[in-house]
Design an enzyme around this catalytic site. Structure first.
Site, PDB file in Angstrom:
ATOM      1  CB  CYS A   1      -0.959  -0.001   1.182  1.00  0.00           C
ATOM      2  SG  CYS A   1      -1.996  -1.461   1.218  1.00  0.00           S
TER       3      CYS A   1
ATOM      4  CG  HIS B   1      -3.092   3.373   2.030  1.00  0.00           C
ATOM      5  ND1 HIS B   1      -3.671   2.931   0.863  1.00  0.00           N
ATOM      6  CD2 HIS B   1      -3.136   2.324   2.901  1.00  0.00           C
ATOM      7  CE1 HIS B   1      -4.038   1.672   1.019  1.00  0.00           C
ATOM      8  NE2 HIS B   1      -3.738   1.291   2.244  1.00  0.00           N
TER       9      HIS B   1
ATOM     10  CG  ASN C   1      -6.707  -0.813   1.494  1.00  0.00           C
ATOM     11  OD1 ASN C   1      -6.011  -0.456   0.545  1.00  0.00           O
ATOM     12  ND2 ASN C   1      -6.192  -1.214   2.646  1.00  0.00           N
TER      13      ASN C   1
HETATM   14  O1  UT7 Z   1      -3.749  -1.201   3.543  1.00  0.00           O
HETATM   15  C1  UT7 Z   1      -2.759  -1.600   4.457  1.00  0.00           C
HETATM   16  C2  UT7 Z   1      -3.032  -1.088   5.761  1.00  0.00           C
HETATM   17  N1  UT7 Z   1      -4.185  -1.764   6.336  1.00  0.00           N
HETATM   18  C3  UT7 Z   1      -4.791  -1.187   7.335  1.00  0.00           C
HETATM   19  O2  UT7 Z   1      -4.417  -0.104   7.705  1.00  0.00           O
HETATM   20  C4  UT7 Z   1      -5.883  -1.928   8.101  1.00  0.00           C
HETATM   21  C5  UT7 Z   1      -5.734  -1.671   9.571  1.00  0.00           C
HETATM   22  N2  UT7 Z   1      -6.705  -2.326  10.395  1.00  0.00           N
HETATM   23  C6  UT7 Z   1      -8.011  -1.970  10.428  1.00  0.00           C
HETATM   24  O3  UT7 Z   1      -8.425  -1.115   9.663  1.00  0.00           O
HETATM   25  C7  UT7 Z   1      -8.915  -2.588  11.452  1.00  0.00           C
HETATM   26  O4  UT7 Z   1      -8.135  -3.285  12.402  1.00  0.00           O
HETATM   27  C8  UT7 Z   1      -9.980  -3.543  10.841  1.00  0.00           C
HETATM   28  C9  UT7 Z   1     -10.991  -2.741  10.066  1.00  0.00           C
HETATM   29  C10 UT7 Z   1      -9.308  -4.550   9.947  1.00  0.00           C
HETATM   30  C11 UT7 Z   1     -10.704  -4.285  11.968  1.00  0.00           C
HETATM   31  O5  UT7 Z   1     -11.298  -3.368  12.867  1.00  0.00           O
HETATM   32  P1  UT7 Z   1     -11.111  -3.550  14.433  1.00  0.00           P
HETATM   33  O6  UT7 Z   1     -11.871  -2.479  15.067  1.00  0.00           O
HETATM   34  O7  UT7 Z   1      -9.635  -3.620  14.696  1.00  0.00           O
HETATM   35  O8  UT7 Z   1     -11.829  -4.934  14.686  1.00  0.00           O
HETATM   36  P2  UT7 Z   1     -11.244  -6.232  15.367  1.00  0.00           P
HETATM   37  O9  UT7 Z   1     -10.289  -6.917  14.475  1.00  0.00           O
HETATM   38  O10 UT7 Z   1     -10.798  -5.887  16.756  1.00  0.00           O
HETATM   39  O11 UT7 Z   1     -12.555  -7.126  15.503  1.00  0.00           O
HETATM   40  C12 UT7 Z   1     -13.632  -6.738  16.356  1.00  0.00           C
HETATM   41  C13 UT7 Z   1     -14.712  -7.759  16.242  1.00  0.00           C
HETATM   42  C14 UT7 Z   1     -14.225  -9.197  16.377  1.00  0.00           C
HETATM   43  O12 UT7 Z   1     -15.207  -9.926  17.087  1.00  0.00           O
HETATM   44  P3  UT7 Z   1     -15.018 -10.235  18.652  1.00  0.00           P
HETATM   45  O13 UT7 Z   1     -13.745 -11.021  18.736  1.00  0.00           O
HETATM   46  O14 UT7 Z   1     -14.942  -8.902  19.312  1.00  0.00           O
HETATM   47  O15 UT7 Z   1     -16.242 -11.022  18.970  1.00  0.00           O
HETATM   48  C15 UT7 Z   1     -14.201  -9.689  14.957  1.00  0.00           C
HETATM   49  O16 UT7 Z   1     -14.363 -11.084  14.854  1.00  0.00           O
HETATM   50  O17 UT7 Z   1     -15.338  -7.676  14.946  1.00  0.00           O
HETATM   51  C16 UT7 Z   1     -15.384  -8.972  14.353  1.00  0.00           C
HETATM   52  N3  UT7 Z   1     -15.309  -8.824  12.909  1.00  0.00           N
HETATM   53  C17 UT7 Z   1     -16.393  -8.652  12.132  1.00  0.00           C
HETATM   54  N4  UT7 Z   1     -17.700  -8.599  12.420  1.00  0.00           N
HETATM   55  C18 UT7 Z   1     -18.543  -8.396  11.405  1.00  0.00           C
HETATM   56  C19 UT7 Z   1     -14.205  -8.801  12.123  1.00  0.00           C
HETATM   57  N5  UT7 Z   1     -14.559  -8.613  10.842  1.00  0.00           N
HETATM   58  C20 UT7 Z   1     -15.906  -8.522  10.817  1.00  0.00           C
HETATM   59  C21 UT7 Z   1     -16.843  -8.317   9.789  1.00  0.00           C
HETATM   60  N6  UT7 Z   1     -18.147  -8.258  10.124  1.00  0.00           N
HETATM   61  N7  UT7 Z   1     -16.486  -8.156   8.499  1.00  0.00           N
END
Ligand code: UT7
Length: 331
Positions: A125, A258, A288
């Site tokens: 990215c 980005h 993204n």
């Molecule tokens: O391009 C390169 C750079 N990439 C980035 O910068 C991405 C950086 N990371 C992020 O943007 C975020 O970490 C994400 C958008 C990927 C995830 O958001 P988050 O707030 O960090 O969520 P999380 O991974 O902590 O997950 C929270 C909850 C989890 O459930 P539990 O364990 O709390 O029950 C996940 O299983 O959300 C759940 N979850 C979803 N629920 C519904 C994860 N993906 C989904 C989904 N739909 N698609």
């Protein structure tokens, strides 16, 4: 590479272009498709956690070089430049058409660019910021006089549609600029970084060997680890580039980050003391698009009239590797 010793020592963006494949998937479309696979997600979760509402996916048979060539044509038209005047093509991509030759060489062929150097940059990215910095350096040292710098991706090809934590985040597209030697100010300062210790937090580990795909050829991400690193390094590198340029936060007219997650962009804007309306945001409609996201956002801002000649732009990217970087330029 031809050696066109230039009488200029600066490089500036002469034109921009971009393309999104026509197939658009809203969150509702994706939610339905994933439900058919037994995966649960929602428009509400995707919007709240990322800001993404829709993304574009290329149809089968459409490759990065097709999107790259379309975006490049637009950029050349905007710059009033003919293919024969281009002597450097750099394509930032992690989703090349094939192992080799490079997407850049295919773009060269598709556009009828007769010579010069052409190669791909692999910095995920951050690839566009890497490509722009390399092209600027080559123009400044007289190795090239007019470059196409392109970010092009078909990330839909490397997504795991059984992994809801990643497949809702990405999209396809391409953006391009013509960067040319100039006596007017353009790129003011830039900085690139990488830290390979974090290679595992964002990767697509598969490869081709012995006529087979070895390893898993789909994207894996530890979202939280990437998020934490991204928010800290982006503000740091932007401040460092400002210091290098002898400028301050108040000099930035537009932040073009980005487009991974609206929360990361808002955090960087806050750390740069920039109001939200000084940030070009496309993640809501494009998701993204990895190396394509910065030039896509730049072109959107130029074409809708927000970004004007003379404005000061901060471009910054972060991604797999781990890689990151920023470019400050007077447009
Ligand atoms: O391009 C390169 C750079 N990439 C980035 O910068 C991405 C950086 N990371 C992020 O943007 C975020 O970490 C994400 C958008 C990927 C995830 O958001 P988050 O707030 O960090 O969520 P999380 O991974 O902590 O997950 C929270 C909850 C989890 O459930 P539990 O364990 O709390 O029950 C996940 O299983 O959300 C759940 N979850 C979803 N629920 C519904 C994860 N993906 C989904 C989904 N739909 N698609």
């Amino acid at each position: 590479m031809t050696s066109n010793a230039s009488r200029f020592s600066l490089s500036r963006i002469a034109g921009t272009g971009s393309v999104l494949p026509p197939r658009r998937l809203t969150n509702a479309d994706l939610v339905q498709q994933l439900a058919e696979r037994g995966l649960e997600t929602s428009d509400e979760w995707i919007v709240e956690r990322t800001g993404i509402k829709a993304r574009h996916f290329a149809d089968p048979g459409v490759n990065s070089s097709d999107l790259a060539a379309q975006a490049a044509r637009q950029a050349m038209e905007a710059a009033g430049v003919q293919p024969a005047q281009i002597d450097l093509v750099i394509v930032a991509t992690s989703t090349p058409d094939m192992v080799f030759p490079s997407v850049a060489c295919m773009v060269q062929r598709k556009l009828g660019i007769p010579g010069g150097a052409a190669f791909d940059v692999q910095a995920v990215c951050s690839g566009f910021v890497y490509g722009l910095t390399i092209a600027d350096a080559m123009i400044r040292c007289g190795s090239a006089s007019r470059a196409l710098v392109i970010g092009a991706e078909v990330f839909s090809r490397i997504l795991d549609f059984n992994d809801r934590t990643t497949c809702v985040l990405f999209g396809d597209g391409a953006g391009a600029v013509v960067l040319e030697a100039s006596d007017k100010p353009g790129i003011v300062a830039s900085e690139l970084h990488a830290d390979g210790r974090y290679a595992d937090i964002l990767c697509t580990p598969g490869t081709v060997s012995g006529g087979q795909v070895i390893g898993d050829p789909v994207l894996k991400m530890d979202g939280q680890a990437v998020f934490k690193l991204a928010v800290s390094v982006l503000a740091e590198v932007a401040h460092s580039v400002l210091a290098k340029a002898g400028r301050t936060e108040a000099d930035i007219d537009w932040l073009i980050p980005h487009q991974a997650n609206i929360r990361i962009m808002q955090s960087t804007a806050r750390k740069l003391k920039l109001p939200a309306d000084k940030v070009i945001v496309t993640v809501d409609q494009q998701g993204n698009t990895s190396a394509a996201s910065i030039p896509l956002a730049l072109d959107a801002g130029v074409r809708d009239g927000r970004i004007k000649r003379g404005d000061t732009l901060m471009l910054e990217g972060v991604g797999g590797g781990f890689t990151w970087g920023a470019v400050l330029l007077d447009f």
